[in-house]
Enzyme design. Sequence first.
Site, PDB file in Angstrom:
ATOM      1  CD  GLU A 150     -19.013  37.133 -61.343  1.00  0.00           C
ATOM      2  OE1 GLU A 150     -19.828  36.611 -60.895  1.00  0.00           O
ATOM      3  OE2 GLU A 150     -18.696  37.169 -62.560  1.00  0.00           O
ATOM      4  NE  ARG A 173     -17.671  26.951 -72.330  1.00  0.00           N
ATOM      5  CZ  ARG A 173     -16.991  27.433 -73.165  1.00  0.00           C
ATOM      6  NH1 ARG A 173     -16.569  26.743 -74.496  1.00  0.00           N
ATOM      7  NH2 ARG A 173     -16.490  28.331 -73.088  1.00  0.00           N
ATOM      8  CB  CYS A 199     -12.709  33.525 -63.302  1.00  0.00           C
ATOM      9  SG  CYS A 199     -11.827  34.196 -64.498  1.00  0.00           S
ATOM     10  CG  HIS A 241     -16.122  37.580 -64.828  1.00  0.00           C
ATOM     11  ND1 HIS A 241     -16.750  36.644 -64.009  1.00  0.00           N
ATOM     12  CD2 HIS A 241     -15.006  36.998 -65.654  1.00  0.00           C
ATOM     13  CE1 HIS A 241     -16.202  35.567 -64.234  1.00  0.00           C
ATOM     14  NE2 HIS A 241     -15.038  35.563 -64.996  1.00  0.00           N
TER      15      HIS A 241
HETATM   16  N1  PCA Z   1     -11.508  34.196 -67.467  1.00  0.00           N
HETATM   17  C1  PCA Z   1     -11.764  32.610 -67.324  1.00  0.00           C
HETATM   18  C2  PCA Z   1     -10.641  32.198 -66.812  1.00  0.00           C
HETATM   19  C3  PCA Z   1      -9.432  33.342 -67.036  1.00  0.00           C
HETATM   20  C4  PCA Z   1     -10.241  34.667 -67.414  1.00  0.00           C
HETATM   21  O1  PCA Z   1      -9.855  35.628 -67.690  1.00  0.00           O
HETATM   22  C5  PCA Z   1     -13.031  32.657 -66.482  1.00  0.00           C
HETATM   23  O2  PCA Z   1     -13.968  33.371 -66.285  1.00  0.00           O
HETATM   24  O3  PCA Z   1     -13.004  31.641 -65.840  1.00  0.00           O
END
Ligand code: PCA
Length: 220
Positions: A83, A93, A146, A172
């Site tokens: 990111e 959402r 996140c 991610h």
């Molecule tokens: N993914 C979610 C929140 C926790 C996770 O592992 C996100 O992308 O916000």
Amino acid sequence: MSAPLRILLTGFEPFERDTLNPSWEVARTLDGSRCGAATVQAVQLPCVFGLAVEHLHQALRQWQPQLVLALGLAGGRSEVTLERVAINVDDARVADNRGQQPIDMPVVQGGPGAYFSTLPIKAIVHDLRAAGLPAAVSNSAGTFVCNHVFYALMHQLAKQVAGSPIRGGFIHLPYLPEQAARYPGAPSMALATQVQALQQALQTAMASRVDLRESAGQLH
Ligand code: PCA
């Protein structure tokens, strides 16, 4: 004696309909492992607005890391994604694990619109691809928990005084195969591959303070 070098690696508990979260599976697999002179400390964060940040702050105080890498699941993505930016918006959402669903709220009231990752994201993508591991830069960490944690982390790190600043960022991860099997057509990546990617990412992050100048942009 100098303080021990520590890398804080956070992962999330499962959320929505899942019973597993690859981010925590990867973090706990790497807990206690070494990356050069540094030791990895894994901490699980609740998938809850606000509370996740309290746990993060507590972990920062307790472990005093030199590098912080926060991990999360991005179901539907096929690559490990670095990111680039955290934005000052909560817009959920779905409800978090405590039923909260903030809409268009700031992560930090009065905080800057965004913070950039201080990880060498291009160098990490470069090294992951060279090692045969699918990876890409992402220009949005979403607006759920996140991004919330990523923003809060960078806000906290931005308060540091000069010296040798703590660096941090967010990665991610795709679904694990056993999760993707429940969402036919969704891409996935085996846990062993995700772990290998994180080991490489940590190595590159520890080794490179200056990022590569290499295109990783997107037209849309
Ligand atoms: N993914 C979610 C929140 C926790 C996770 O592992 C996100 O992308 O916000």
